[in-house]
Motif scaffolding. Structure first.
Motif, PDB file in Angstrom:
ATOM      1  N   ALA A  98       0.829  -1.202   0.000  1.00 20.78           N
ATOM      2  CA  ALA A  98       0.000   0.000   0.000  1.00 20.78           C
ATOM      3  C   ALA A  98       0.865   1.253   0.000  1.00 20.78           C
ATOM      4  O   ALA A  98       0.597   2.214  -0.743  1.00 20.78           O
ATOM      5  N   ALA A  99       1.912   1.253   0.827  1.00 23.46           N
ATOM      6  CA  ALA A  99       2.763   2.432   0.941  1.00 23.46           C
ATOM      7  C   ALA A  99       3.456   2.756  -0.375  1.00 23.46           C
ATOM      8  O   ALA A  99       3.517   3.921  -0.791  1.00 23.46           O
ATOM      9  N   ASP A 100       3.987   1.735  -1.046  1.00 22.77           N
ATOM     10  CA  ASP A 100       4.721   1.993  -2.280  1.00 22.77           C
ATOM     11  C   ASP A 100       3.776   2.379  -3.410  1.00 22.77           C
ATOM     12  O   ASP A 100       4.095   3.257  -4.227  1.00 22.77           O
ATOM     13  N   ARG A 101       2.618   1.744  -3.469  1.00 22.17           N
ATOM     14  CA  ARG A 101       1.669   2.097  -4.521  1.00 22.17           C
ATOM     15  C   ARG A 101       1.147   3.527  -4.338  1.00 22.17           C
ATOM     16  O   ARG A 101       0.997   4.266  -5.315  1.00 22.17           O
ATOM     17  N   ALA A 102       0.884   3.906  -3.095  1.00 24.85           N
ATOM     18  CA  ALA A 102       0.442   5.284  -2.843  1.00 24.85           C
ATOM     19  C   ALA A 102       1.533   6.268  -3.230  1.00 24.85           C
ATOM     20  O   ALA A 102       1.264   7.330  -3.815  1.00 24.85           O
ATOM     21  N   ILE A 104       3.909   5.866  -5.494  1.00 24.99           N
ATOM     22  CA  ILE A 104       4.066   5.908  -6.945  1.00 24.99           C
ATOM     23  C   ILE A 104       2.931   6.693  -7.600  1.00 24.99           C
ATOM     24  O   ILE A 104       3.151   7.521  -8.497  1.00 24.99           O
ATOM     25  N   ILE A 105       1.700   6.440  -7.180  1.00 25.84           N
ATOM     26  CA  ILE A 105       0.563   7.155  -7.760  1.00 25.84           C
ATOM     27  C   ILE A 105       0.713   8.653  -7.532  1.00 25.84           C
ATOM     28  O   ILE A 105       0.532   9.465  -8.452  1.00 25.84           O
ATOM     29  N   ALA A 106       1.069   9.036  -6.310  1.00 22.77           N
ATOM     30  CA  ALA A 106       1.231  10.452  -5.991  1.00 22.77           C
ATOM     31  C   ALA A 106       2.366  11.074  -6.804  1.00 22.77           C
ATOM     32  O   ALA A 106       2.218  12.171  -7.368  1.00 22.77           O
ATOM     33  N   ALA A 107       3.498  10.385  -6.865  1.00 23.00           N
ATOM     34  CA  ALA A 107       4.658  10.921  -7.573  1.00 23.00           C
ATOM     35  C   ALA A 107       4.370  11.083  -9.060  1.00 23.00           C
ATOM     36  O   ALA A 107       4.680  12.123  -9.665  1.00 23.00           O
ATOM     37  N   CYS A 108       3.777  10.067  -9.664  1.00 27.32           N
ATOM     38  CA  CYS A 108       3.524  10.127 -11.109  1.00 27.32           C
ATOM     39  C   CYS A 108       2.488  11.176 -11.460  1.00 27.32           C
ATOM     40  O   CYS A 108       2.629  11.889 -12.472  1.00 27.32           O
ATOM     41  N   TYR A 109       1.457  11.297 -10.646  1.00 27.04           N
ATOM     42  CA  TYR A 109       0.410  12.274 -10.954  1.00 27.04           C
ATOM     43  C   TYR A 109       0.979  13.691 -10.940  1.00 27.04           C
ATOM     44  O   TYR A 109       0.788  14.469 -11.891  1.00 27.04           O
TER      45      TYR A 109
END
Length: 211
Positions: A98-102, A104-109
């Motif tokens: 969960a931590a890594d996916r959150a 990545i989503i935040a960084a990419c957006y």
């Protein structure tokens, strides 16, 4: 004994220019369109100006986009496709937590909006009031939220995320990204806050889910 000729050697003929495929020409026109917006502003981007900058005839540009609105819509599609591809590649390389996916989503957006600078807001402003863009934008928003739900929902209590929370997160993501572009926040600050919002959304889970 014969003397050497003083005539100059013939200059080799330049190789013929390769004709671009339709897909290559479209990519070229989109890239040049982004450059025009960056250099001259969105108002300067017309089909005629694009043809001039690309060194092609106007019918070539009209064949690809039809109208200026069609060109601007194609630019929005191009932006979304690159954002999706960047996020997909990062998620495939990241850890299934969960931590890594959150993160990545935040960084990419935020990164994708920041990389486009003030260009994509200009495109959206130029298309304001366009029914086609409104429908297209909502479709892309729903697809992004569905991706977040699929990737993050399994980590939440009840295995799902609240729909209202997802839409609120998307509004925050746009606001944080815009603030980073304007210089009111650093990119790192915007990413960190969006990551916290995503993690809070996961922690709430299906307690607020529905719709």
């Amino acid at each position: 004994m014969s003397s050497a000729s003083n005539e100059p050697s013939p200059t080799p003929a330049a190789p013929p220019r390769r004709r671009l495929s339709r897909e290559e020409r479209l990519r070229q026109l989109l890239d040049i369109s982004w450059t025009v917006i960056r250099d001259e502003g969105t108002d300067a981007l017309t089909l005629g100006r694009l043809a001039e900058r690309a060194g092609v005839t106007k019918p070539v540009v009209y064949d690809h986009f039809g109208t200026r609105e069609g060109l601007l819509t194609a630019l929005y599609r191009d932006f979304d496709a690159r954002q999706t591809a960047t996020m997909t590649a990062a998620l495939e390389a990241g850890a299934p937590t969960a931590a890594d996916r959150a993160r990545i989503i935040a960084a990419c957006y935020v990164d994708c909006v920041a990389a486009q600078g003030r260009e994509i807001p200009g495109v959206l402003a130029a298309l304001a009031g366009s029914p086609e863009l409104a429908a297209l934008k909502r479709d892309y928003q729903r697809a992004f939220l569905a991706t977040c739900r699929q990737l993050l929902g399994p980590f939440a209590p009840g295995g799902d995320l609240p729909a209202a929370g997802l839409w609120a997160m998307l509004g925050a993501a746009d606001a944080l990204s815009d603030a980073a572009v304007a210089g009111d926040l650093t990119t790192a600050e915007a990413q960190a806050e969006l990551r916290r919002i995503l993690l809070d959304l996961i922690a709430r889970g299906a307690a607020g889910a529905g719709g």
